[in-house]
Design a protein around this motif. Structure first.
Motif, PDB file in Angstrom:
ATOM      1  N   GLU A  66       0.806  -1.217   0.000  1.00 11.69           N
ATOM      2  CA  GLU A  66       0.000   0.000   0.000  1.00 11.69           C
ATOM      3  C   GLU A  66       0.840   1.268   0.000  1.00 11.69           C
ATOM      4  OE1 GLU A  66      -3.056  -0.063  -0.554  1.00 11.69           O
ATOM      5  OE2 GLU A  66      -3.635  -2.111  -0.087  1.00 11.69           O
ATOM      6  N   ALA A  70       2.270   2.403  -4.162  1.00 11.49           N
ATOM      7  CA  ALA A  70       1.504   3.589  -4.552  1.00 11.49           C
ATOM      8  C   ALA A  70       2.364   4.496  -5.429  1.00 11.49           C
ATOM      9  CB  ALA A  70       1.022   4.340  -3.310  1.00 11.49           C
ATOM     10  N   TRP A 217      -2.551   9.847   0.102  1.00 10.36           N
ATOM     11  CA  TRP A 217      -2.249   8.451   0.429  1.00 10.36           C
ATOM     12  C   TRP A 217      -2.761   8.095   1.828  1.00 10.36           C
ATOM     13  CZ3 TRP A 217       0.631   6.235   4.341  1.00 10.36           C
ATOM     14  CH2 TRP A 217       0.890   4.861   4.205  1.00 10.36           C
ATOM     15  N   THR A 220      -6.469   7.844   1.919  1.00 12.40           N
ATOM     16  CA  THR A 220      -6.915   6.649   1.200  1.00 12.40           C
ATOM     17  C   THR A 220      -6.855   5.421   2.096  1.00 12.40           C
ATOM     18  OG1 THR A 220      -6.162   7.551  -0.919  1.00 12.40           O
ATOM     19  CG2 THR A 220      -6.493   5.165  -0.794  1.00 12.40           C
ATOM     20  N   THR A 227      -4.654   2.099  -2.420  1.00  8.58           N
ATOM     21  CA  THR A 227      -3.868   3.293  -2.730  1.00  8.58           C
ATOM     22  C   THR A 227      -3.490   3.365  -4.209  1.00  8.58           C
ATOM     23  OG1 THR A 227      -1.839   2.120  -2.092  1.00  8.58           O
ATOM     24  CG2 THR A 227      -2.916   3.457  -0.410  1.00  8.58           C
ATOM     25  N   ALA A 231      -3.556   6.808  -6.387  1.00 10.90           N
ATOM     26  CA  ALA A 231      -2.269   7.207  -6.958  1.00 10.90           C
ATOM     27  C   ALA A 231      -2.430   7.553  -8.436  1.00 10.90           C
ATOM     28  CB  ALA A 231      -1.244   6.086  -6.792  1.00 10.90           C
TER      29      ALA A 231
END
Length: 404
Positions: A66, A70, A217, A220, A227, A231
């Motif tokens: 994650e 990203a 981020w 999220t 993510t 992104a």
């Protein structure tokens, strides 16, 4: 001289693909060695990162998936945006082809899975498993074998894979999500909207872009979303226009600055973390289990049929066009590579069949994903290597002729 050759090799896509392959192989070896307990213990270990009032606690595996990935999806999003605005995908028909191919690459594997599962009496709930394409591994194989092939094929694969994975992420949210946090999601939308409006009027310095991406981020993760999705959305608000004479726009600068870290740090670390599949509990009797064959056939046969069929349909209906300078043989090789599901398919498999890592369903999921991905990577690599060799020979004989 040797040092120069090594540096030139490491600057190429093939170099990053080779590093990724070594990292994946190392993970498989470690996961099936006496060090396996330490390896899996490290991946599961929890770590807290705090920046001011913001803090998150996740396992090493989650931080890599994650967090670091990203950045990979950010770079992928930047590249696709550039190609849409200034490059290969600026022709709407060339953008339509990979989008349609991605749709075909999701529908056909699901149908193949359900057909095989129905005939053999396997579980129907695993149909989402063969839908995803592992962008990192598919691109790595392509980079190693596609030295003489047009760059438009890589853009096609990249676009198809990101649409494919976004579709898989949407399925995960719809079928397996326990809910989305609305306040953090509203924060994500607000930050993206503000960033888009401000970037259209003023020049935003790089540190502010970094802070903005970090905030998006964090929100999220708090919202419980992938993510990778945000992104790509963040990449869409980064301007492509050049701000000063002789310079590059923020989008191209970000791509240039982040690419080495993605190619030689983030992707190999991701491969080392995700490719470490233990074969403990696997037996020859399970190789022909309905679940194994349904997943493997979905990835290997379903992907190539769906991707190439949809691309051919788009071309026949004049809705889309095949990548610039590419042949149908080369497009078939890329269609095969789309069957490399690996990490995303394993992730969906864990959601579709929850249970212990050594449960019968999980063992069969691993075997099916590995079998289908290995067959797809090998066949795709062979076809593209043949096409690359064919193109090289033809270019030496008649430089201006490309086979159709």
């Amino acid at each position: 001289m040797a040092r120069r050759t090594t540096l030139e090799f490491l600057r190429t896509e093939a170099g990053s693909g080779a590093v990724l392959g070594v990292a994946a192989l190392a993970a498989l070896i470690v996961a099936n060695s006496p060090l396996s307990a330490a390896y899996f213990g490290w991946l599961k270990s929890e770590h807290v990162v705090q920046v001011g009032p913001l803090f998150l606690e996740m396992s090493v595996s989650e931080w890599i998936k994650e967090g670091l990935m990203a950045v990979f999806f950010l770079v992928v999003g930047l590249e696709i945006k550039y190609e849409i605005l200034r490059g290969e995908l600026s022709d709407p028909r060339k953008l339509a082809t990979p989008v349609m191919a991605a749709a075909g690459g999701m529908i056909a594997p699901a149908l193949v899975y359900l057909a095989v599962s129905g005939i053999l009496g396997g579980p129907h709930g695993g149909w989402p498993i063969p839908l995803a394409t592992d962008i990192a591994f598919a691109l790595a194989v392509f980079a190693v074998v596609a030295r003489n092939l047009p760059s438009s094929l890589r853009v096609f694969l990249l676009t198809l894979a990101i649409v494919d994975d976004l579709g898989a992420i949407a399925l995960i949210a719809a079928l397996f999500s326990s809910g989305v946090g609305l306040p953090p999601l509203a924060g994500v939308v607000a930050v993206l909207a503000i960033g888009f409006l401000v970037a259209r009027r003023w020049k935003i310095p790089p540190p502010v872009w970094v802070l903005g991406f970090g905030l998006v981020w964090h929100l999220t993760v708090q919202a419980g979303l992938s993510t990778s999705l945000t992104a790509v959305a963040f990449a869409a608000i980064v301007p492509v226009a050049v701000r000063r004479p002789g310079g590059e726009g923020p989008l191209r600068e970000a791509m240039h600055d982040l690419h080495p870290y993605v190619a030689y740090l983030i992707l190999p670390l991701f491969a080392f973390a995700k490719a470490g599949v233990s074969f403990a509990g696997l037996s020859l009797d399970q190789a022909l289990a309905p679940l194994v064959l349904a997943i493997a056939f979905g990835l290997f046969f379903g992907k190539q049929i769906g991707v190439l069929g949809a691309a051919g349909l788009a071309s026949a209906l004049k809705i889309g066009r095949k990548p610039t300078g590419a042949t149908w043989l080369e497009l078939y090789g890329v269609s095969l590579l789309c069957g490399v599901g690996f990490t995303m398919s394993l992730f969906i498999g864990a959601l579709a069949f929850p249970g212990a890592i050594d449960s019968p369903e999980q063992v069969e999921v691993k075997l099916g994903v590995l079998l289908g991905s290995l067959l797809s990577a090998t066949a795709g690599g062979v076809v593209l290597a043949i096409a690359s060799r064919r193109r090289k020979i033809l270019a030496e004989q008649t430089p201006d002729t490309i086979p159709d």
